[in-house]
Design a protein around this motif. Structure first.
Motif, PDB file in Angstrom:
ATOM      1  N   VAL A  14      57.754 110.186 -22.676  1.00 15.58           N
ATOM      2  CA  VAL A  14      57.762 109.901 -24.344  1.00 15.58           C
ATOM      3  C   VAL A  14      57.363 108.472 -24.631  1.00 15.58           C
ATOM      4  CG1 VAL A  14      59.254 109.783 -26.403  1.00 15.58           C
ATOM      5  CG2 VAL A  14      59.230 111.812 -25.009  1.00 15.58           C
ATOM      6  N   THR A  15      57.988 107.524 -23.897  1.00 13.93           N
ATOM      7  CA  THR A  15      57.872 106.035 -23.932  1.00 13.93           C
ATOM      8  C   THR A  15      56.659 105.446 -23.353  1.00 13.93           C
ATOM      9  OG1 THR A  15      59.411 105.668 -22.399  1.00 13.93           O
ATOM     10  CG2 THR A  15      60.465 105.667 -24.429  1.00 13.93           C
ATOM     11  N   ARG A  16      55.966 106.383 -22.412  1.00 18.03           N
ATOM     12  CA  ARG A  16      54.863 106.151 -21.693  1.00 18.03           C
ATOM     13  C   ARG A  16      54.947 104.517 -20.870  1.00 18.03           C
ATOM     14  NH1 ARG A  16      50.377 109.063 -23.212  1.00 18.03           N
ATOM     15  NH2 ARG A  16      50.436 109.848 -25.072  1.00 18.03           N
ATOM     16  N   ASP A  17      56.590 104.745 -20.288  1.00 19.76           N
ATOM     17  CA  ASP A  17      56.915 103.528 -19.477  1.00 19.76           C
ATOM     18  C   ASP A  17      57.661 103.953 -18.518  1.00 19.76           C
ATOM     19  OD1 ASP A  17      58.063 101.060 -18.758  1.00 19.76           O
ATOM     20  OD2 ASP A  17      57.740 100.154 -20.680  1.00 19.76           O
ATOM     21  N   VAL A  18      57.418 103.622 -17.328  1.00 21.50           N
ATOM     22  CA  VAL A  18      58.049 103.952 -16.169  1.00 21.50           C
ATOM     23  C   VAL A  18      59.019 103.059 -15.668  1.00 21.50           C
ATOM     24  CG1 VAL A  18      56.257 105.509 -15.494  1.00 21.50           C
ATOM     25  CG2 VAL A  18      56.234 103.009 -14.335  1.00 21.50           C
ATOM     26  N   GLU A  61      71.574 107.444 -27.370  1.00 16.64           N
ATOM     27  CA  GLU A  61      72.416 106.120 -27.518  1.00 16.64           C
ATOM     28  C   GLU A  61      73.481 106.257 -26.279  1.00 16.64           C
ATOM     29  OE1 GLU A  61      72.096 103.555 -29.217  1.00 16.64           O
ATOM     30  OE2 GLU A  61      70.810 104.303 -30.764  1.00 16.64           O
ATOM     31  N   LYS A  62      73.957 107.154 -25.911  1.00 16.08           N
ATOM     32  CA  LYS A  62      74.954 107.495 -24.906  1.00 16.08           C
ATOM     33  C   LYS A  62      74.110 107.103 -23.608  1.00 16.08           C
ATOM     34  CE  LYS A  62      78.040 110.267 -27.169  1.00 16.08           C
ATOM     35  NZ  LYS A  62      78.755 111.827 -27.319  1.00 16.08           N
ATOM     36  N   TRP A  63      72.924 107.513 -23.460  1.00 17.96           N
ATOM     37  CA  TRP A  63      72.005 107.453 -22.552  1.00 17.96           C
ATOM     38  C   TRP A  63      71.660 106.266 -22.226  1.00 17.96           C
ATOM     39  CZ3 TRP A  63      68.179 112.022 -23.273  1.00 17.96           C
ATOM     40  CH2 TRP A  63      68.878 113.142 -22.951  1.00 17.96           C
ATOM     41  N   LEU A  64      71.619 105.346 -23.407  1.00 17.09           N
ATOM     42  CA  LEU A  64      70.958 103.899 -23.112  1.00 17.09           C
ATOM     43  C   LEU A  64      72.050 102.985 -23.064  1.00 17.09           C
ATOM     44  CD1 LEU A  64      68.471 104.162 -26.045  1.00 17.09           C
ATOM     45  CD2 LEU A  64      68.073 104.636 -23.627  1.00 17.09           C
ATOM     46  N   ALA A  96      64.270 110.362 -29.772  1.00 18.04           N
ATOM     47  CA  ALA A  96      64.969 111.651 -29.876  1.00 18.04           C
ATOM     48  C   ALA A  96      64.453 113.037 -29.796  1.00 18.04           C
ATOM     49  CB  ALA A  96      66.599 111.371 -30.371  1.00 18.04           C
ATOM     50  N   ASP A  97      63.416 112.844 -31.219  1.00 21.81           N
ATOM     51  CA  ASP A  97      62.720 113.826 -31.612  1.00 21.81           C
ATOM     52  C   ASP A  97      61.635 114.245 -30.611  1.00 21.81           C
ATOM     53  OD1 ASP A  97      64.312 114.132 -34.111  1.00 21.81           O
ATOM     54  OD2 ASP A  97      62.709 112.956 -35.212  1.00 21.81           O
ATOM     55  N   ARG A  98      61.035 113.374 -30.077  1.00 24.46           N
ATOM     56  CA  ARG A  98      60.005 113.388 -29.231  1.00 24.46           C
ATOM     57  C   ARG A  98      60.547 114.038 -27.754  1.00 24.46           C
ATOM     58  NH1 ARG A  98      55.208 109.244 -30.117  1.00 24.46           N
ATOM     59  NH2 ARG A  98      54.956 109.562 -32.322  1.00 24.46           N
ATOM     60  N   LEU A  99      61.606 113.655 -27.384  1.00 24.18           N
ATOM     61  CA  LEU A  99      62.342 114.281 -26.234  1.00 24.18           C
ATOM     62  C   LEU A  99      62.622 115.842 -26.447  1.00 24.18           C
ATOM     63  CD1 LEU A  99      64.928 111.473 -25.361  1.00 24.18           C
ATOM     64  CD2 LEU A  99      63.071 112.187 -23.606  1.00 24.18           C
ATOM     65  N   THR A 100      62.946 116.129 -27.654  1.00 25.55           N
ATOM     66  CA  THR A 100      63.359 117.638 -28.096  1.00 25.55           C
ATOM     67  C   THR A 100      61.731 118.216 -27.850  1.00 25.55           C
ATOM     68  OG1 THR A 100      65.018 116.609 -29.425  1.00 25.55           O
ATOM     69  CG2 THR A 100      63.997 118.901 -29.859  1.00 25.55           C
ATOM     70  N   GLU A 101      60.895 117.562 -28.729  1.00 26.45           N
ATOM     71  CA  GLU A 101      59.589 118.329 -28.588  1.00 26.45           C
ATOM     72  C   GLU A 101      59.240 118.492 -26.969  1.00 26.45           C
ATOM     73  OE1 GLU A 101      57.148 115.992 -30.469  1.00 26.45           O
ATOM     74  OE2 GLU A 101      58.019 116.001 -32.460  1.00 26.45           O
ATOM     75  N   ALA A 136      63.399 101.365 -24.812  1.00 23.98           N
ATOM     76  CA  ALA A 136      63.701 101.739 -26.136  1.00 23.98           C
ATOM     77  C   ALA A 136      63.412 100.847 -27.146  1.00 23.98           C
ATOM     78  CB  ALA A 136      64.779 102.505 -26.088  1.00 23.98           C
ATOM     79  N   GLY A 137      64.122  99.622 -26.694  1.00 20.20           N
ATOM     80  CA  GLY A 137      64.087  98.446 -27.995  1.00 20.20           C
ATOM     81  C   GLY A 137      62.646  97.851 -27.998  1.00 20.20           C
ATOM     82  N   GLY A 138      61.848  98.047 -26.935  1.00 19.03           N
ATOM     83  CA  GLY A 138      60.376  97.413 -26.873  1.00 19.03           C
ATOM     84  C   GLY A 138      59.563  98.419 -27.333  1.00 19.03           C
ATOM     85  N   SER A 139      59.767  99.658 -27.705  1.00 14.95           N
ATOM     86  CA  SER A 139      58.909 100.645 -28.001  1.00 14.95           C
ATOM     87  C   SER A 139      58.476 100.639 -29.315  1.00 14.95           C
ATOM     88  CB  SER A 139      59.496 102.202 -27.709  1.00 14.95           C
ATOM     89  OG  SER A 139      58.667 103.003 -28.243  1.00 14.95           O
ATOM     90  N   SER A 140      57.287 101.101 -30.033  1.00 17.38           N
ATOM     91  CA  SER A 140      57.102 100.999 -31.132  1.00 17.38           C
ATOM     92  C   SER A 140      57.666 102.293 -31.788  1.00 17.38           C
ATOM     93  CB  SER A 140      55.409 101.449 -31.395  1.00 17.38           C
ATOM     94  OG  SER A 140      54.990 102.528 -30.844  1.00 17.38           O
ATOM     95  N   LEU A 141      58.378 103.247 -31.072  1.00 16.55           N
ATOM     96  CA  LEU A 141      59.008 104.233 -31.625  1.00 16.55           C
ATOM     97  C   LEU A 141      60.512 104.093 -32.057  1.00 16.55           C
ATOM     98  CD1 LEU A 141      57.880 106.975 -29.036  1.00 16.55           C
ATOM     99  CD2 LEU A 141      56.972 106.594 -31.417  1.00 16.55           C
ATOM    100  N   SER A 142      60.758 104.561 -33.021  1.00 16.97           N
ATOM    101  CA  SER A 142      62.310 104.401 -33.283  1.00 16.97           C
ATOM    102  C   SER A 142      63.173 105.136 -32.215  1.00 16.97           C
ATOM    103  CB  SER A 142      62.582 104.831 -34.703  1.00 16.97           C
ATOM    104  OG  SER A 142      62.496 105.889 -35.010  1.00 16.97           O
ATOM    105  N   ARG A 143      64.411 104.934 -32.250  1.00 14.81           N
ATOM    106  CA  ARG A 143      65.184 105.872 -31.546  1.00 14.81           C
ATOM    107  C   ARG A 143      65.364 107.196 -31.949  1.00 14.81           C
ATOM    108  NH1 ARG A 143      69.508 102.051 -28.465  1.00 14.81           N
ATOM    109  NH2 ARG A 143      68.109 100.464 -27.983  1.00 14.81           N
TER     110      ARG A 143
END
Length: 146
Positions: A96-100, A73-76, A45-50, A34-41
């Protein structure tokens, strides 16, 4: 009456220790991704919902229809013992993050690892070489019989 057996600290079986550290390692990997993602937290979260809505599933506790940033945040948080991410939440996070990388601690506990595209190419190349050797050996045997 059953007799208690004390486990050795030097046994090769580290399953209990591996399981004890599994969730913090998964959370830490998720946090790193999440910290290295181009997406904000918030975006994660929004994309996880989608993703959850598209799949028709709930990935957060209870009947929540969305993933809040606070839940993410709790998950992370590796230190958080409550609110672990579910298996579907973990997979959705990877999608969502395209990272395994968050899956790596789980696989390592089982003695496995993730195979990259390059790893697959090398595996297939090695298999082709072994098949070629076997075919040559069989060819030599058949020629000897002629």
């Amino acid at each position: 009456m059953r007799r208690a057996t004390q486990l050795s600290l030097f046994d090769d079986d580290h399953a209990a220790a591996s399981l004890a550290s599994l969730l913090p390692l998964v959370r830490s990997a998720m946090s790193s991704v999440a910290g290295g993602s181009s997406l904000s937290r918030d975006q994660i979260a929004d994309r996880l919902t989608e993703v959850a809505r598209a799949a028709g599933i709930s990935i957060s506790r209870g009947n929540a229809k969305s993933v809040k940033t606070a839940t993410l945040e709790k998950w992370l948080s590796p230190a958080a013992r409550e609110h672990p991410p579910s298996l579907t939440a973990l997979v959705a996070f990877c999608l969502v993050t395209r990272d395994v990388r968050p899956l790596e601690p789980i696989l390592a506990t089982l003695g496995c690892s993730i195979m990259t595209k390059e790893d697959r190419k090398l595996r297939d190349y090695g298999a082709a070489i072994l098949a070629e050797r076997e075919a040559k050996k069989k060819k030599r045997q058949l020629e000897a019989e002629l």
